[in-house]
Enzyme design. Sequence first.
Site, PDB file in Angstrom:
ATOM      1  N   HIS A  45       0.814  -1.214   0.000  1.00  0.00           N
ATOM      2  CA  HIS A  45       0.000   0.000   0.000  1.00  0.00           C
ATOM      3  C   HIS A  45       0.850   1.268   0.000  1.00  0.00           C
ATOM      4  O   HIS A  45       0.459   2.278  -0.580  1.00  0.00           O
ATOM      5  CB  HIS A  45      -0.919   0.019   1.223  1.00  0.00           C
ATOM      6  CG  HIS A  45      -1.598   1.348   1.425  1.00  0.00           C
ATOM      7  ND1 HIS A  45      -2.558   1.810   0.557  1.00  0.00           N
ATOM      8  CD2 HIS A  45      -1.421   2.321   2.345  1.00  0.00           C
ATOM      9  CE1 HIS A  45      -2.963   3.007   0.956  1.00  0.00           C
ATOM     10  NE2 HIS A  45      -2.284   3.346   2.032  1.00  0.00           N
ATOM     11  N   CYS A  46       2.011   1.233   0.636  1.00  0.00           N
ATOM     12  CA  CYS A  46       2.728   2.489   0.904  1.00  0.00           C
ATOM     13  C   CYS A  46       3.695   2.933  -0.189  1.00  0.00           C
ATOM     14  O   CYS A  46       3.552   4.001  -0.767  1.00  0.00           O
ATOM     15  CB  CYS A  46       3.476   2.372   2.239  1.00  0.00           C
ATOM     16  SG  CYS A  46       2.386   2.377   3.675  1.00  0.00           S
TER      17      CYS A  46
END
Length: 445
Positions: A281-282
Site C-alpha cells: 500500500h505504501c
Amino acid sequence: MSNELELSTVSKELLGKIESKTATIGVVGLGYVGLPLAVEKAKAGYKVIGFDVQEKRTQMVNDGINYIGDVVDAELAELTSSKQILATTDYSLIKEVDAVAICVPTPLDKYQQPDTSYVESSATEIAKFIHPGMLIVLESTTYPGTTEEVLKPILEKSGLVAGKDFHLAYSPERVDPGNKVYNTKNTPKVVGGMTAECTSIAAAMYRSVLEGDVHEVSSPRVAEMEKILENTFRNINIGLANEMAILCNKMDINVWEVIDAAATKPYGFMAFYPGPGLGGHCIPIDPFYLTWKAREYDYHTRLIETAGEINNQMPDFVLERTMKILNEDKKALNGAKVVLLGVAYKKDIDDMRESPVLPILEKLELAGADWVVVDPHVTEFKLNGEMHKTHEISKELLQGADLVMLTTDHTSFDYDMIAENSPVVFDTRNALKNQAPSIKKYHLL
C-alpha cells in the site's frame, strides 16, 4: 509528557483514564493496520471497540477468526471471547469511546490523485457521536495537511472545536507485513497534534500501549510529511536499484553481485535491491500524495516522479526479458507455458495490494502466454475482474513449463526442487543464487 504543560480539566480526565486503563478505545478500519493496533490496545488492558463497514469482517473478529498475518490467532480469540475486543458496523457506539484511531485506506484514484473518501466518511460518522474531551487520531498514510484541511472541518461540524473541546492528532502507521523483528508493538511512533496538549494526550495513549519510542513533533503536518519521506526514500532508492538492474543487464553485469559488493562499505551506503516492480500500500502510492500536493505550491517533484516512472516500468522490463529468454530457445511468448512462483507483493505474506505480479500477468495474457501461478500464501486472486485459483507446485508442473519465473521469494518454496525440475528459470528476486549452478538455464533480473 512535559511537566511544564498545564492541562485542561477534560484533558486531565482523559489522561487519568489512560493511565488507569479505564478508557475505552475505538479503532475505525480493521484491516492490516487497524486490527493489529486494536489487538495491542486490548492486550495493554483497554476495552476496544473496532469499527468497520464490512459486516463479514466484524463478524470474523467477534468469532475470534483472524485474517491478518501480523495478528496471533490465539491472542485474537482470547481477547474477543473475554469481550476485551468488540467489532461492530454500528458507528453510534463511538459515543462510548474515549479515544479513536482512524485506520482506513487512502488509495489513489485513476488520475493518481489521493482518494480521501474513506477518511471523510469515517470522520462524518465520528462527528455524529463525538463528545467533549475525546481524542481522535488519524493513522492512515496521506498528504501533508489532511488532518487539518480534511478531517478537522468535518469533525467541527459537530459544533465542537479541535484543540479546545476535543483532541486531534496524526500518528502515521508503520506496518511492515511479514517483518519478523518489527511489529505494531515495538516500532517507534511519531505523533503530532493540533496543539501541544493534543500531542501530549495522544503520545500518552501510545506510550501506554507500545514498547517503541513515541516521538512528538510540532504539528500533524510534520507527522504527515515524515511518513511520506520514509516511503519516498525507499521508493527512490529502489528506483535506483531497478535502473541499475536494467543497465547491468545491458552490460552483462550481475547487479546483485554489484550491490552486495557495495554493501561491504560500512558507511554512506544502504543496500536496496531490484525486483519485478513495487508492491504494497505504501511505497508505490505515498510519493504520489506528495507530488499531487506539491502542485499546489507550483513545484514539480522531478526526482520522485522519475523514480516512480522507473519502478512502474519494471513489469514491462520483465516481459521484455521473458520474450528474449524464450527466443533463445526459438520459442514465442504467444502460446508459451509460463509458471510464476508467487503473486503476493513480498515474501511470506498473502498481501497482494499493488502487487507487481498482477500487471506482469496482464501483459503475459495480452501476449497470448499460457500462465499458471503458484503461491503457498494465496489461494485465489482477481485479475481484470476474474477470479483465478493458484496451483500447487509439483515436479510435473515445473518440468512442463517453457519458463519458470520466480516473482515472490517465499521462504517455504523448495528451491532445490525448483532448480532440479525447471528447464528455464527467470529469477527476479535472486532467490535461487545458491542453486543457480544446477539449473539448466538460469537468468537473473
